[in-house]
Design a protein around this motif. Structure first.
Motif, PDB file in Angstrom:
ATOM      1  N   LEU A   6     -19.190   5.691   2.757  1.00 50.43           N
ATOM      2  CA  LEU A   6     -18.526   4.457   2.354  1.00 50.43           C
ATOM      3  C   LEU A   6     -17.269   4.772   1.541  1.00 50.43           C
ATOM      4  CD1 LEU A   6     -18.630   1.408   2.464  1.00 50.43           C
ATOM      5  CD2 LEU A   6     -20.101   1.440   0.465  1.00 50.43           C
ATOM      6  N   SER A   7     -17.342   5.762   0.634  1.00 47.25           N
ATOM      7  CA  SER A   7     -16.167   6.161  -0.160  1.00 47.25           C
ATOM      8  C   SER A   7     -15.057   6.696   0.727  1.00 47.25           C
ATOM      9  CB  SER A   7     -16.559   7.228  -1.187  1.00 47.25           C
ATOM     10  OG  SER A   7     -17.500   6.717  -2.087  1.00 47.25           O
ATOM     11  N   LEU A   8     -15.406   7.502   1.728  1.00 50.74           N
ATOM     12  CA  LEU A   8     -14.413   8.049   2.656  1.00 50.74           C
ATOM     13  C   LEU A   8     -13.712   6.941   3.431  1.00 50.74           C
ATOM     14  CD1 LEU A   8     -13.143  10.571   3.956  1.00 50.74           C
ATOM     15  CD2 LEU A   8     -14.992  10.535   5.608  1.00 50.74           C
ATOM     16  N   ILE A   9     -14.467   5.943   3.882  1.00 52.06           N
ATOM     17  CA  ILE A   9     -13.888   4.810   4.610  1.00 52.06           C
ATOM     18  C   ILE A   9     -12.906   4.047   3.719  1.00 52.06           C
ATOM     19  CG2 ILE A   9     -14.419   2.564   5.633  1.00 52.06           C
ATOM     20  CD1 ILE A   9     -17.040   3.851   6.673  1.00 52.06           C
ATOM     21  N   LEU A  10     -13.307   3.773   2.477  1.00 50.05           N
ATOM     22  CA  LEU A  10     -12.437   3.031   1.566  1.00 50.05           C
ATOM     23  C   LEU A  10     -11.183   3.820   1.213  1.00 50.05           C
ATOM     24  CD1 LEU A  10     -15.074   1.348  -0.770  1.00 50.05           C
ATOM     25  CD2 LEU A  10     -13.690   0.278   1.003  1.00 50.05           C
ATOM     26  N   ILE A  11     -11.305   5.113   0.991  1.00 54.94           N
ATOM     27  CA  ILE A  11     -10.135   5.955   0.689  1.00 54.94           C
ATOM     28  C   ILE A  11      -9.171   5.965   1.866  1.00 54.94           C
ATOM     29  CG2 ILE A  11      -9.392   8.347   0.335  1.00 54.94           C
ATOM     30  CD1 ILE A  11     -11.931   8.659  -1.446  1.00 54.94           C
ATOM     31  N   LEU A  12      -9.697   6.070   3.094  1.00 56.63           N
ATOM     32  CA  LEU A  12      -8.847   6.053   4.295  1.00 56.63           C
ATOM     33  C   LEU A  12      -8.065   4.753   4.380  1.00 56.63           C
ATOM     34  CD1 LEU A  12      -7.979   7.202   7.093  1.00 56.63           C
ATOM     35  CD2 LEU A  12      -9.980   6.051   8.024  1.00 56.63           C
ATOM     36  N   VAL A  13      -8.736   3.638   4.189  1.00 61.88           N
ATOM     37  CA  VAL A  13      -8.073   2.338   4.283  1.00 61.88           C
ATOM     38  C   VAL A  13      -7.044   2.174   3.167  1.00 61.88           C
ATOM     39  CG1 VAL A  13      -8.432  -0.151   4.138  1.00 61.88           C
ATOM     40  CG2 VAL A  13      -9.942   1.246   5.533  1.00 61.88           C
ATOM     41  N   LEU A  14      -7.379   2.578   1.933  1.00 62.45           N
ATOM     42  CA  LEU A  14      -6.438   2.452   0.824  1.00 62.45           C
ATOM     43  C   LEU A  14      -5.218   3.349   1.004  1.00 62.45           C
ATOM     44  CD1 LEU A  14      -8.869   2.174  -2.208  1.00 62.45           C
ATOM     45  CD2 LEU A  14      -7.438   0.381  -1.232  1.00 62.45           C
ATOM     46  N   ASN A  15      -5.414   4.573   1.490  1.00 57.46           N
ATOM     47  CA  ASN A  15      -4.278   5.471   1.727  1.00 57.46           C
ATOM     48  C   ASN A  15      -3.339   4.915   2.779  1.00 57.46           C
ATOM     49  OD1 ASN A  15      -4.866   7.416  -0.162  1.00 57.46           O
ATOM     50  ND2 ASN A  15      -6.076   8.664   1.250  1.00 57.46           N
ATOM     51  N   LEU A  16      -3.882   4.302   3.813  1.00 59.32           N
ATOM     52  CA  LEU A  16      -3.043   3.740   4.869  1.00 59.32           C
ATOM     53  C   LEU A  16      -2.251   2.534   4.396  1.00 59.32           C
ATOM     54  CD1 LEU A  16      -5.467   4.029   7.898  1.00 59.32           C
ATOM     55  CD2 LEU A  16      -3.424   5.388   7.479  1.00 59.32           C
ATOM     56  N   SER A  17      -2.721   1.870   3.334  1.00 60.19           N
ATOM     57  CA  SER A  17      -2.063   0.638   2.898  1.00 60.19           C
ATOM     58  C   SER A  17      -0.766   0.888   2.139  1.00 60.19           C
ATOM     59  CB  SER A  17      -3.025  -0.186   2.051  1.00 60.19           C
ATOM     60  OG  SER A  17      -3.300   0.483   0.850  1.00 60.19           O
ATOM     61  N   TYR A  18      -0.404   2.137   1.838  1.00 61.07           N
ATOM     62  CA  TYR A  18       0.808   2.420   1.086  1.00 61.07           C
ATOM     63  C   TYR A  18       2.017   2.737   1.958  1.00 61.07           C
ATOM     64  CZ  TYR A  18      -2.013   2.358  -3.091  1.00 61.07           C
ATOM     65  OH  TYR A  18      -2.837   1.962  -4.101  1.00 61.07           O
ATOM     66  N   GLY A  19       1.905   2.667   3.275  1.00 56.30           N
ATOM     67  CA  GLY A  19       3.035   2.940   4.161  1.00 56.30           C
ATOM     68  C   GLY A  19       3.938   1.739   4.325  1.00 56.30           C
ATOM     69  N   GLN A  20       4.946   1.852   5.174  1.00 58.35           N
ATOM     70  CA  GLN A  20       5.888   0.766   5.417  1.00 58.35           C
ATOM     71  C   GLN A  20       5.640   0.168   6.790  1.00 58.35           C
ATOM     72  OE1 GLN A  20       9.792   2.322   4.853  1.00 58.35           O
ATOM     73  NE2 GLN A  20       9.421   2.857   2.726  1.00 58.35           N
ATOM     74  N   HIS A  21       4.436  -0.201   7.060  1.00 58.40           N
ATOM     75  CA  HIS A  21       4.064  -0.766   8.350  1.00 58.40           C
ATOM     76  C   HIS A  21       3.411  -2.124   8.133  1.00 58.40           C
ATOM     77  CE1 HIS A  21       5.052   3.117  10.106  1.00 58.40           C
ATOM     78  NE2 HIS A  21       4.364   3.670   9.125  1.00 58.40           N
ATOM     79  N   LYS A  22       2.966  -2.766   9.212  1.00 56.91           N
ATOM     80  CA  LYS A  22       2.397  -4.116   9.106  1.00 56.91           C
ATOM     81  C   LYS A  22       0.975  -4.091   8.546  1.00 56.91           C
ATOM     82  CE  LYS A  22       4.915  -6.319  12.840  1.00 56.91           C
ATOM     83  NZ  LYS A  22       4.797  -6.933  14.158  1.00 56.91           N
ATOM     84  N   PHE A  23       0.728  -5.074   7.708  1.00 59.42           N
ATOM     85  CA  PHE A  23      -0.594  -5.314   7.154  1.00 59.42           C
ATOM     86  C   PHE A  23      -1.012  -6.703   7.614  1.00 59.42           C
ATOM     87  CE2 PHE A  23      -3.046  -7.235   3.647  1.00 59.42           C
ATOM     88  CZ  PHE A  23      -4.110  -6.357   3.607  1.00 59.42           C
TER      89      PHE A  23
END
Length: 193
Positions: A6-23
């Motif tokens: 669960l921690s790995l999944i959350l870290i992956l999602v949070l890391n991806l949220s800092y780029g300059q792409h669509k959310f």
């Protein structure tokens, strides 16, 4: 181990949220049931439930995007059945709630095709009638296929998910051991920021 996944999944999602792409955010309905094998038989009652999630779209080129999602999804057989002395699989009334991570690729732009693997973690099981044993695995994995279209920043998607993990195992009247897996159709509406 469950906390690590669960921690790995959350870290992956949070890391991806800092780029300059669509959310984006989305919600919708599931038409779900449990099947034996690759859609061999619809062995439990179907039911309607909902899902809610967020996505992050990373453009790989003009026509292909990588779209990881984080989705709360209600699954399983959510229809309570009147119990009888003769066992049949319609009596397996287990409401299952998952935290799913679809790792999908999107092909196209206005009208598009989506496909990719999904891994999920079972966060809640509610046995509505008979207790027919525990769910076989807290981890559910499978594959998504679907399509959608967008209008401005809004989108509509129709997809199907076929799980490969055993949810429930039972013996039929011929003493064959059979396994049930999650299967669902999803209709989603969403908005990209």
């Amino acid at each position: 181990m469950k906390k690590n996944i669960l921690s790995l999944i959350l870290i992956l999602v949070l890391n991806l949220s800092y780029g300059q792409h669509k959310f984006g955010v989305f919600t919708g309905i599931n038409y779900n049931y449990l099947t034996e094998g690759n859609f061999k038989g619809l062995l439990t009652e179907s039911s309607i439930s909902f899902h809610l999630g967020v996505l992050y779209e990373i453009r790989l080129n003009d026509k292909i995007c990588f779209r990881p999602k984080l989705v709360f999804s209600q699954q399983g057989d959510r229809t309570e059945t009147k119990q009888s002395s003769d066992f049949n699989l319609t009596q397996l009334d287990y409401k299952l709630s998952y935290l799913n991570v679809p790792l999908e690729f999107k092909f196209g732009d206005k009208v598009y095709f989506i496909t990719g693997p999904q891994i999920g973690y079972l966060i809640q099981t509610e046995k509505m009638s008979n207790d027919l044993g525990d769910v076989k695995s807290d981890i559910d994995y499978g594959f998504n296929v679907g399509g959608g279209f967008k209008i401005d920043n809004y989108f509509v998607e129709l997809s199907t998910y076929k799980g490969f993990s055993k949810v429930y195992e039972y013996e039929d009247m011929y003493n064959n051991k059979l396994s049930l897996t999650n299967t669902l159709f999803r209709l989603s509406v969403g908005y990209n920021f």
